[in-house]
Scaffold this motif. Structure first.
Motif, PDB file in Angstrom:
ATOM      1  N   VAL A 295      10.423  -3.719   3.213  1.00 39.91           N
ATOM      2  CA  VAL A 295       9.274  -2.569   2.756  1.00 39.91           C
ATOM      3  C   VAL A 295       8.824  -2.814   1.395  1.00 39.91           C
ATOM      4  O   VAL A 295       7.662  -3.011   0.995  1.00 39.91           O
ATOM      5  CB  VAL A 295       9.219  -1.271   3.389  1.00 39.91           C
ATOM      6  CG1 VAL A 295       8.162  -0.497   2.838  1.00 39.91           C
ATOM      7  CG2 VAL A 295       9.568  -1.246   4.875  1.00 39.91           C
ATOM      8  N   ILE A 296       9.905  -2.846   0.615  1.00 45.47           N
ATOM      9  CA  ILE A 296       9.602  -2.919  -0.977  1.00 45.47           C
ATOM     10  C   ILE A 296       9.483  -4.371  -1.164  1.00 45.47           C
ATOM     11  O   ILE A 296       8.061  -4.439  -2.151  1.00 45.47           O
ATOM     12  CB  ILE A 296      10.719  -2.717  -1.698  1.00 45.47           C
ATOM     13  CG1 ILE A 296      11.473  -1.205  -1.509  1.00 45.47           C
ATOM     14  CG2 ILE A 296      10.601  -2.745  -3.116  1.00 45.47           C
ATOM     15  CD1 ILE A 296      12.649  -0.710  -2.416  1.00 45.47           C
ATOM     16  N   TYR A 297       9.762  -5.255  -0.604  1.00 39.48           N
ATOM     17  CA  TYR A 297       9.301  -6.672  -1.144  1.00 39.48           C
ATOM     18  C   TYR A 297       7.882  -6.912  -0.576  1.00 39.48           C
ATOM     19  O   TYR A 297       7.025  -7.509  -1.333  1.00 39.48           O
ATOM     20  CB  TYR A 297      10.190  -7.668  -0.266  1.00 39.48           C
ATOM     21  CG  TYR A 297      10.218  -8.957  -0.593  1.00 39.48           C
ATOM     22  CD1 TYR A 297      10.831  -9.556  -1.988  1.00 39.48           C
ATOM     23  CD2 TYR A 297       9.341  -9.902   0.045  1.00 39.48           C
ATOM     24  CE1 TYR A 297      10.948 -10.719  -2.435  1.00 39.48           C
ATOM     25  CE2 TYR A 297       9.556 -11.232  -0.569  1.00 39.48           C
ATOM     26  CZ  TYR A 297      10.247 -11.583  -1.560  1.00 39.48           C
ATOM     27  OH  TYR A 297      10.335 -13.110  -2.119  1.00 39.48           O
ATOM     28  N   TYR A 298       7.450  -6.392   0.714  1.00 37.17           N
ATOM     29  CA  TYR A 298       6.126  -6.506   1.043  1.00 37.17           C
ATOM     30  C   TYR A 298       5.093  -5.814   0.076  1.00 37.17           C
ATOM     31  O   TYR A 298       4.121  -6.310  -0.395  1.00 37.17           O
ATOM     32  CB  TYR A 298       5.649  -5.919   2.598  1.00 37.17           C
ATOM     33  CG  TYR A 298       4.353  -6.249   3.001  1.00 37.17           C
ATOM     34  CD1 TYR A 298       4.053  -7.456   3.641  1.00 37.17           C
ATOM     35  CD2 TYR A 298       3.533  -5.396   2.773  1.00 37.17           C
ATOM     36  CE1 TYR A 298       2.919  -7.443   4.206  1.00 37.17           C
ATOM     37  CE2 TYR A 298       2.146  -5.644   2.983  1.00 37.17           C
ATOM     38  CZ  TYR A 298       1.910  -6.592   3.767  1.00 37.17           C
ATOM     39  OH  TYR A 298       0.733  -7.031   4.246  1.00 37.17           O
ATOM     40  N   ALA A 299       5.407  -4.852  -0.166  1.00 34.23           N
ATOM     41  CA  ALA A 299       4.716  -3.789  -1.251  1.00 34.23           C
ATOM     42  C   ALA A 299       4.606  -4.657  -2.601  1.00 34.23           C
ATOM     43  O   ALA A 299       3.450  -4.485  -3.595  1.00 34.23           O
ATOM     44  CB  ALA A 299       5.166  -2.437  -1.491  1.00 34.23           C
TER      45      ALA A 299
ATOM     46  N   GLU B 274       7.920   0.273 -11.895  1.00 33.44           N
ATOM     47  CA  GLU B 274       7.819   1.538 -11.880  1.00 33.44           C
ATOM     48  C   GLU B 274       7.671   2.186 -10.337  1.00 33.44           C
ATOM     49  O   GLU B 274       8.706   3.302 -10.180  1.00 33.44           O
ATOM     50  CB  GLU B 274       6.841   2.276 -12.737  1.00 33.44           C
ATOM     51  CG  GLU B 274       7.135   3.527 -13.189  1.00 33.44           C
ATOM     52  CD  GLU B 274       8.366   3.639 -14.258  1.00 33.44           C
ATOM     53  OE1 GLU B 274       9.200   4.694 -13.719  1.00 33.44           O
ATOM     54  OE2 GLU B 274       8.568   2.626 -15.194  1.00 33.44           O
ATOM     55  N   GLN B 275       6.809   1.598  -9.661  1.00 30.81           N
ATOM     56  CA  GLN B 275       6.670   1.760  -8.511  1.00 30.81           C
ATOM     57  C   GLN B 275       8.018   1.761  -7.351  1.00 30.81           C
ATOM     58  O   GLN B 275       8.255   2.542  -6.516  1.00 30.81           O
ATOM     59  CB  GLN B 275       5.535   1.332  -7.668  1.00 30.81           C
ATOM     60  CG  GLN B 275       4.217   2.101  -8.203  1.00 30.81           C
ATOM     61  CD  GLN B 275       3.059   1.414  -7.761  1.00 30.81           C
ATOM     62  OE1 GLN B 275       2.910   0.027  -7.445  1.00 30.81           O
ATOM     63  NE2 GLN B 275       2.022   2.360  -7.337  1.00 30.81           N
TER      64      GLN B 275
ATOM     65  N   GLY C  67       9.608   6.455   0.847  1.00 30.99           N
ATOM     66  CA  GLY C  67       9.204   5.768  -0.458  1.00 30.99           C
ATOM     67  C   GLY C  67       7.965   4.886  -0.535  1.00 30.99           C
ATOM     68  O   GLY C  67       7.336   5.171  -1.301  1.00 30.99           O
ATOM     69  N   LEU C  68       7.332   4.376   0.864  1.00 27.94           N
ATOM     70  CA  LEU C  68       6.151   3.722   0.664  1.00 27.94           C
ATOM     71  C   LEU C  68       5.008   4.717   0.368  1.00 27.94           C
ATOM     72  O   LEU C  68       4.232   4.625  -0.184  1.00 27.94           O
ATOM     73  CB  LEU C  68       6.083   2.867   1.953  1.00 27.94           C
ATOM     74  CG  LEU C  68       4.986   2.024   2.081  1.00 27.94           C
ATOM     75  CD1 LEU C  68       4.777   1.277   0.819  1.00 27.94           C
ATOM     76  CD2 LEU C  68       4.702   1.442   3.261  1.00 27.94           C
ATOM     77  N   CYS C  69       5.025   5.888   1.185  1.00 28.26           N
ATOM     78  CA  CYS C  69       4.198   6.845   1.095  1.00 28.26           C
ATOM     79  C   CYS C  69       4.095   7.225  -0.040  1.00 28.26           C
ATOM     80  O   CYS C  69       3.043   7.676  -0.921  1.00 28.26           O
ATOM     81  CB  CYS C  69       4.558   7.992   1.808  1.00 28.26           C
ATOM     82  SG  CYS C  69       3.283   9.416   2.207  1.00 28.26           S
ATOM     83  N   ALA C  70       5.251   7.684  -0.865  1.00 28.25           N
ATOM     84  CA  ALA C  70       5.194   8.015  -2.142  1.00 28.25           C
ATOM     85  C   ALA C  70       4.295   7.237  -3.163  1.00 28.25           C
ATOM     86  O   ALA C  70       3.561   7.586  -3.985  1.00 28.25           O
ATOM     87  CB  ALA C  70       6.677   8.547  -2.858  1.00 28.25           C
ATOM     88  N   ILE C  71       4.770   5.862  -2.948  1.00 21.56           N
ATOM     89  CA  ILE C  71       3.951   4.938  -4.098  1.00 21.56           C
ATOM     90  C   ILE C  71       2.581   4.635  -3.514  1.00 21.56           C
ATOM     91  O   ILE C  71       1.957   4.098  -4.528  1.00 21.56           O
ATOM     92  CB  ILE C  71       4.796   3.575  -4.162  1.00 21.56           C
ATOM     93  CG1 ILE C  71       4.895   2.648  -3.152  1.00 21.56           C
ATOM     94  CG2 ILE C  71       6.146   3.879  -4.801  1.00 21.56           C
ATOM     95  CD1 ILE C  71       5.397   1.288  -3.465  1.00 21.56           C
ATOM     96  N   LYS C  72       2.381   5.041  -2.447  1.00 21.36           N
ATOM     97  CA  LYS C  72       0.702   4.964  -2.300  1.00 21.36           C
ATOM     98  C   LYS C  72       0.261   6.282  -2.502  1.00 21.36           C
ATOM     99  O   LYS C  72      -1.063   6.523  -2.272  1.00 21.36           O
ATOM    100  CB  LYS C  72       0.678   4.736  -0.680  1.00 21.36           C
ATOM    101  CG  LYS C  72       1.042   3.084  -0.385  1.00 21.36           C
ATOM    102  CD  LYS C  72       0.629   3.074   1.353  1.00 21.36           C
ATOM    103  CE  LYS C  72       0.995   1.718   1.644  1.00 21.36           C
ATOM    104  NZ  LYS C  72      -0.190   0.921   1.291  1.00 21.36           N
TER     105      LYS C  72
ATOM    106  N   SER D 226       1.606   4.930   6.564  1.00 21.20           N
ATOM    107  CA  SER D 226       0.154   4.861   6.969  1.00 21.20           C
ATOM    108  C   SER D 226      -0.486   6.019   7.755  1.00 21.20           C
ATOM    109  O   SER D 226      -1.342   6.569   7.207  1.00 21.20           O
ATOM    110  CB  SER D 226      -0.151   3.530   7.659  1.00 21.20           C
ATOM    111  OG  SER D 226       0.208   2.425   6.656  1.00 21.20           O
ATOM    112  N   LEU D 227       0.162   6.524   8.593  1.00 20.60           N
ATOM    113  CA  LEU D 227      -0.079   7.587   9.152  1.00 20.60           C
ATOM    114  C   LEU D 227      -0.265   8.988   8.564  1.00 20.60           C
ATOM    115  O   LEU D 227      -1.077   9.564   8.457  1.00 20.60           O
ATOM    116  CB  LEU D 227       0.554   7.980  10.821  1.00 20.60           C
ATOM    117  CG  LEU D 227       0.269   7.366  11.827  1.00 20.60           C
ATOM    118  CD1 LEU D 227       1.290   7.768  13.032  1.00 20.60           C
ATOM    119  CD2 LEU D 227      -1.098   8.066  12.411  1.00 20.60           C
TER     120      LEU D 227
END
Ligand code: SF4
Length: 459
Positions: free
Chosen positions: A302-306, A315-316, A358-363, A413-414
């Protein structure tokens, strides 16, 4: 409670944090104890070390290379120290030796094929992953002994330690942090009261122990190791060790996606990235527990994709790891991240919840949206059993990480499209996972005695 993000994400080797890294750490610890013991006690001329593996370690330790891990630990190696070495070559050499040099004058008999015992009798009552180490004299009398438990994520406890705590977790006291949240509800309340994000609170807790430079360096080292492992897996070809003759697939999938990027969707990329990590893990190569080895592909994917597809900054990435660490700490504290304790819901389920948060946070998600993202991802892994075929961390584990990453992305995403309000709380979901794990048959908790592990047709 406090569990450091740098303890949760540990650089080491595959294929299993509980069955490889934990036993290696335990063996090294017992060796250190022997070293201290022999200098303060008169010793007979013949000494021998024995390691008896119990429970899940006995049932699936062969496939998870537990004997290999114990051998390396008895020879003073650590998972972190091995990350950049040729482990296969080193292990072959040590496996042939039948002694350990403890000091200049003390040589101990240790012949791994004979002295590592897979005892498939009753597991130890305290925990499914037990190990009993003994130092014996020539008559078989025990001079020194210690019982260890590998409690998931590469963490170990001893018998006296496990008796002192309800959930077998090594953590620091709640009072030792700026933001001592023990539950997701507390985490959200502290965030609202302080006006700080989850990442900022977690960072503040970490800075109670190390300075900012050390923390950033530690987080960057974790991310670099994750990325290196993932990229190694995208390049590597061939078949995985262990006897199932499983072909690596991440490389060819990645090639297809690169050749036809207009036909590649998010799911394809996430699967390629996650499977690359878990193929490296299955090969016994360098990997980062996230929060375990078996589930090591979800968060890096997920991080690599981001980073690669959505231009996430360094930083993200740090914030991602901090938030994922906060959620992983809550799950570890209130339930378990070990397949041997609660099944795969605790491994890939936890990893997916951590990645979603983690993904929600950086979005740009709020604390409530982060909690929501973690809950959605975990909820849809509840009840997932651990039934690795042939006791190897390959089937279903490798593909399962791809699906964990997809669920994590979808959950984030949701959550980000909602307002953080939702029916089932993360705390209740974690409690449900714990109860489900308690009620789950031992056949589905990393023993390879049920499910897919017994559903293959030999041909
Ligand atoms: S099935 Fe899940 S919990 Fe079990 S070894 Fe594989 S990844 Fe780990």
């Amino acid at each position: 409670m406090f569990i450091s993000v740098l303890d949760l994400f540990k650089i080491g080797i595959g294929p299993s944090s509980s069955h490889t890294m934990g036993p290696m750490v335990a063996a090294k610890d017992f060796r250190d104890r022997i070293q201290a013991f022999v200098v303060s006690h008169p010793m007979p001329s013949f000494l021998q070390v024995r390691c008896t593996l119990r429970g899940s370690l006995a049932f699936t330790g062969k496939g998870h290379a537990t004997d290999r891990a114990v051998t390396l630990g008895m020879h003073q190696h650590t998972p972190q120290g091995l990350a950049k070495l040729n482990v296969n070559e080193l292990f072959q050499k040590l496996w042939q030796q039948n002694t350990i040099q403890i000091s200049e004058s003390t040589l101990i008999h240790f012949n791994p094929p004979e002295d590592i015992i897979f005892d498939r009798g009753e597991p130890l009552p305290e925990h499914p992953n037990g190990m009993i180490f003994q130092l014996l004299d020539e008559t078989g009398k025990t001079l020194l002994t210690e019982t260890y438990f590998s409690i998931g994520g590469g963490f170990i406890t001893t018998l006296p330690e496990i008796g002192q705590i309800v959930a077998p977790i090594k953590m620091e006291a709640i009072s030792s942090c700026d933001f001592p949240f023990d539950s997701a509800n507390q985490m959200m309340k502290m965030s609202a009261d302080s006006g700080l994000s989850v990442a900022a609170m977690k960072r503040s807790n970490e800075l109670g122990r190390i300075n900012e430079t050390q923390l950033n360096a530690g987080l960057d080292a974790v991310w670099n190791a994750m990325r290196t492992c993932l990229e190694n897996g995208l390049i590597a070809e061939g078949r995985l060790p262990g006897g199932l003759n499983i072909k690596r697939r991440a490389h060819s999938l990645y090639q297809q996606l690169q050749d036809n990027p207009h036909k590649a969707n998010l799911n394809d990329w996430l699967c390629a990235y996650a499977m690359a990590v878990n193929e490296e893990n299955a090969a016994g190569h360098m990997v980062v527990t996230a929060p375990t080895n078996g589930a090591a592909g979800v968060i890096p994917a997920v991080i690599y994709y981001a980073v690669k597809h959505e231009n996430a900054t360094l930083e993200q990435v740090r914030d991602f790891l901090l938030v994922a660490g906060a959620i992983g700490g809550l799950i570890k504290h209130n339930s378990s991240i070990s397949g041997a304790e609660v099944g795969c819901q605790g491994e890939v389920g936890s990893a997916s919840a951590m990645a979603a948060a983690g993904l929600c946070a950086i979005k740009g998600g709020s604390s409530e949206q982060i909690e929501n993202a973690a809950e959605i991802a975990l909820e849809h892994h509840l009840g997932m059993t651990c039934d690795p075929v042939g006791s190897l961390v390959q089937v279903p584990c490798i593909e399962r990480n791809g699906f964990g990453a997809i669920k994590a992305y979808t959950a984030a995403s949701l959550a980000i499209r909602g307002d953080g309000q939702h029916f089932m709380s993360l705390d209740n979901c974690i409690a449900a996972m714990k109860q489900t794990g308690l009620e789950m048959s031992v056949k589905y908790k990393e023993t390879s005695l049920g499910g897919l592990a017994v559903s293959i047709t030999e041909c």
